[in-house]
Write a protein that holds these residues in place. Structure first.
Motif, PDB file in Angstrom:
ATOM      1  N   ILE A   7       0.850  -1.194   0.000  1.00 48.07           N
ATOM      2  CA  ILE A   7       0.000   0.000   0.000  1.00 48.07           C
ATOM      3  C   ILE A   7       0.884   1.242   0.000  1.00 48.07           C
ATOM      4  N   GLY A   8       1.891   1.249   0.843  1.00 49.41           N
ATOM      5  CA  GLY A   8       2.821   2.378   0.888  1.00 49.41           C
ATOM      6  C   GLY A   8       3.563   2.545  -0.422  1.00 49.41           C
ATOM      7  N   LEU A   9       4.006   1.436  -1.009  1.00 47.74           N
ATOM      8  CA  LEU A   9       4.723   1.511  -2.287  1.00 47.74           C
ATOM      9  C   LEU A   9       3.816   2.024  -3.397  1.00 47.74           C
ATOM     10  N   THR A  10       2.589   1.533  -3.448  1.00 50.54           N
ATOM     11  CA  THR A  10       1.648   1.997  -4.470  1.00 50.54           C
ATOM     12  C   THR A  10       1.389   3.491  -4.314  1.00 50.54           C
ATOM     13  N   ALA A  11       1.157   3.938  -3.096  1.00 53.05           N
ATOM     14  CA  ALA A  11       0.914   5.360  -2.837  1.00 53.05           C
ATOM     15  C   ALA A  11       2.124   6.197  -3.246  1.00 53.05           C
ATOM     16  N   ARG A  12       3.286   5.727  -2.869  1.00 48.97           N
ATOM     17  CA  ARG A  12       4.540   6.434  -3.180  1.00 48.97           C
ATOM     18  C   ARG A  12       4.727   6.582  -4.686  1.00 48.97           C
ATOM     19  N   LEU A  13       4.556   5.486  -5.412  1.00 48.31           N
ATOM     20  CA  LEU A  13       4.733   5.522  -6.868  1.00 48.31           C
ATOM     21  C   LEU A  13       3.652   6.349  -7.547  1.00 48.31           C
ATOM     22  N   LEU A  14       2.413   6.202  -7.108  1.00 43.16           N
ATOM     23  CA  LEU A  14       1.310   6.972  -7.700  1.00 43.16           C
ATOM     24  C   LEU A  14       1.557   8.467  -7.559  1.00 43.16           C
ATOM     25  N   LEU A  15       1.868   8.904  -6.353  1.00 45.92           N
ATOM     26  CA  LEU A  15       2.115  10.328  -6.128  1.00 45.92           C
ATOM     27  C   LEU A  15       3.336  10.817  -6.906  1.00 45.92           C
ATOM     28  N   ALA A  16       4.393  10.024  -6.908  1.00 45.38           N
ATOM     29  CA  ALA A  16       5.589  10.426  -7.649  1.00 45.38           C
ATOM     30  C   ALA A  16       5.276  10.580  -9.134  1.00 45.38           C
ATOM     31  N   LEU A  17       4.547   9.643  -9.704  1.00 44.78           N
ATOM     32  CA  LEU A  17       4.208   9.724 -11.128  1.00 44.78           C
ATOM     33  C   LEU A  17       3.319  10.928 -11.431  1.00 44.78           C
ATOM     34  N   VAL A  18       2.356  11.185 -10.574  1.00 45.89           N
ATOM     35  CA  VAL A  18       1.464  12.342 -10.776  1.00 45.89           C
ATOM     36  C   VAL A  18       2.262  13.637 -10.707  1.00 45.89           C
ATOM     37  N   PHE A  19       3.154  13.751  -9.718  1.00 42.17           N
ATOM     38  CA  PHE A  19       3.937  14.978  -9.598  1.00 42.17           C
ATOM     39  C   PHE A  19       4.979  15.105 -10.711  1.00 42.17           C
ATOM     40  N   ALA A  43       0.800   3.094 -11.839  1.00 40.64           N
ATOM     41  CA  ALA A  43       0.872   3.660 -13.190  1.00 40.64           C
ATOM     42  C   ALA A  43      -0.527   3.872 -13.763  1.00 40.64           C
ATOM     43  N   VAL A  44      -1.403   2.896 -13.607  1.00 40.22           N
ATOM     44  CA  VAL A  44      -2.774   3.041 -14.104  1.00 40.22           C
ATOM     45  C   VAL A  44      -3.472   4.174 -13.357  1.00 40.22           C
ATOM     46  N   GLY A  45      -3.309   4.212 -12.047  1.00 41.02           N
ATOM     47  CA  GLY A  45      -3.900   5.294 -11.253  1.00 41.02           C
ATOM     48  C   GLY A  45      -3.398   6.654 -11.679  1.00 41.02           C
ATOM     49  N   ALA A  46      -2.095   6.769 -11.936  1.00 41.62           N
ATOM     50  CA  ALA A  46      -1.524   8.055 -12.356  1.00 41.62           C
ATOM     51  C   ALA A  46      -2.090   8.502 -13.701  1.00 41.62           C
ATOM     52  N   VAL A  47      -2.240   7.570 -14.626  1.00 42.75           N
ATOM     53  CA  VAL A  47      -2.825   7.921 -15.932  1.00 42.75           C
ATOM     54  C   VAL A  47      -4.257   8.428 -15.740  1.00 42.75           C
ATOM     55  N   LEU A  48      -5.030   7.760 -14.898  1.00 40.52           N
ATOM     56  CA  LEU A  48      -6.409   8.190 -14.655  1.00 40.52           C
ATOM     57  C   LEU A  48      -6.452   9.581 -14.020  1.00 40.52           C
ATOM     58  N   VAL A  49      -5.550   9.837 -13.094  1.00 38.39           N
ATOM     59  CA  VAL A  49      -5.503  11.149 -12.434  1.00 38.39           C
ATOM     60  C   VAL A  49      -5.110  12.234 -13.434  1.00 38.39           C
ATOM     61  N   VAL A  50      -4.061  11.989 -14.182  1.00 37.89           N
ATOM     62  CA  VAL A  50      -3.546  13.002 -15.117  1.00 37.89           C
ATOM     63  C   VAL A  50      -4.540  13.276 -16.241  1.00 37.89           C
ATOM     64  N   ARG A  51      -5.250  12.263 -16.686  1.00 32.88           N
ATOM     65  CA  ARG A  51      -6.197  12.414 -17.807  1.00 32.88           C
ATOM     66  C   ARG A  51      -7.631  12.610 -17.327  1.00 32.88           C
ATOM     67  N   MET A  52      -7.829  12.966 -16.068  1.00 32.71           N
ATOM     68  CA  MET A  52      -9.161  13.108 -15.491  1.00 32.71           C
ATOM     69  C   MET A  52     -10.071  14.017 -16.300  1.00 32.71           C
ATOM     70  N   ASP A  53      -9.590  15.175 -16.698  1.00 33.65           N
ATOM     71  CA  ASP A  53     -10.441  16.107 -17.453  1.00 33.65           C
ATOM     72  C   ASP A  53     -10.927  15.473 -18.749  1.00 33.65           C
ATOM     73  N   ASP A  54     -10.062  14.746 -19.439  1.00 33.25           N
ATOM     74  CA  ASP A  54     -10.454  14.075 -20.677  1.00 33.25           C
ATOM     75  C   ASP A  54     -11.496  12.990 -20.404  1.00 33.25           C
ATOM     76  N   LEU A  55     -11.303  12.245 -19.336  1.00 33.05           N
ATOM     77  CA  LEU A  55     -12.252  11.188 -18.995  1.00 33.05           C
ATOM     78  C   LEU A  55     -13.616  11.769 -18.616  1.00 33.05           C
ATOM     79  N   LEU A  56     -13.610  12.856 -17.870  1.00 35.52           N
ATOM     80  CA  LEU A  56     -14.876  13.493 -17.506  1.00 35.52           C
ATOM     81  C   LEU A  56     -15.590  14.080 -18.713  1.00 35.52           C
ATOM     82  N   ALA A  57     -14.839  14.521 -19.702  1.00 35.09           N
ATOM     83  CA  ALA A  57     -15.440  15.070 -20.917  1.00 35.09           C
ATOM     84  C   ALA A  57     -16.168  13.978 -21.720  1.00 35.09           C
ATOM     85  N   LEU A  58     -15.763  12.730 -21.552  1.00 31.85           N
ATOM     86  CA  LEU A  58     -16.430  11.625 -22.242  1.00 31.85           C
ATOM     87  C   LEU A  58     -17.826  11.374 -21.687  1.00 31.85           C
TER      88      LEU A  58
END
Length: 176
Positions: free
Chosen positions: A4-16, A156-171
């Motif tokens: 859980i800690g590793l996933t959180a760490r990687l997700l946040l790092a990728l988003v930032f 990685a999947v979570g980061a893509v969803l976060v970064v592309r959120m506006d595009d996904l919401l537009a769908l």
């Protein structure tokens, strides 16, 4: 708890990382970010460039803190502080009627900052809290390669969803 800690760490790092790169390159993206900060009117216009530089620098520092095992906890804390600041800025600007496009991940976005961005940042702050708690609880824990791969793919999947959120919401536009 380690995963859980590793996933959180990687997700946040990728988003930032996406935020830093999106705001910094090409130069036009940084200029658009400065203009967006100026339009938010959260501080005097003449400070917009400095605020933009400080934001990008703080995001980069967060990535570095999350990347170094000895500073992961500080990385989670800085991430929480940044995300809280972003939430406060969005709410303040929206409360004063400012409708400014999201430049969270660089130029190109036309969706105005609003409730979805507040929710996204709050969810990321929760990820940081969970990561900090998991990191604290699993100090000295061991890992299995399969678990590391699963945590990495999930992040990685979570980061893509976060970064592309506006595009996904537009769908699937929400009722306004």
């Amino acid at each position: 708890m380690y995963y859980i800690g590793l996933t959180a760490r990687l997700l946040l790092a990728l988003v930032f990382v996406a935020a830093v790169l999106g705001k910094s390159w090409p130069r036009r993206s940084f200029d658009d970010f400065v203009a967006a900060l100026s339009a938010l009117r959260l501080f005097p216009r003449r400070l917009s460039g400095a605020a933009a530089s400080a934001t990008v620098a703080a995001e980069a520092v967060t990535v570095l803190l999350l990347a170094v095992p000895a500073t992961v906890e500080a990385g989670f804390v800085v991430a929480m502080a940044l995300l809280g600041t972003f939430i406060a800025g969005i709410l303040s600007a929206r409360g004063r009627g400012r409708q400014v496009p999201c430049r969270c991940f660089g130029a190109g976005g036309s969706t105005p900052l609003g409730l979805p961005h507040v929710i996204r940042n709050a969810a990321l702050a929760v990820v940081a809290v969970l990561g900090l708690a998991a990191d604290y609880a699993s100090a000295g824990g061991s890992s299995h390669p399969g678990g590391v791969v699963l945590a990495s793919v999930t992040a990685a999947v979570g980061a893509v969803l976060v970064v592309r959120m506006d595009d996904l919401l537009a769908l699937a536009p929400m009722a306004r």
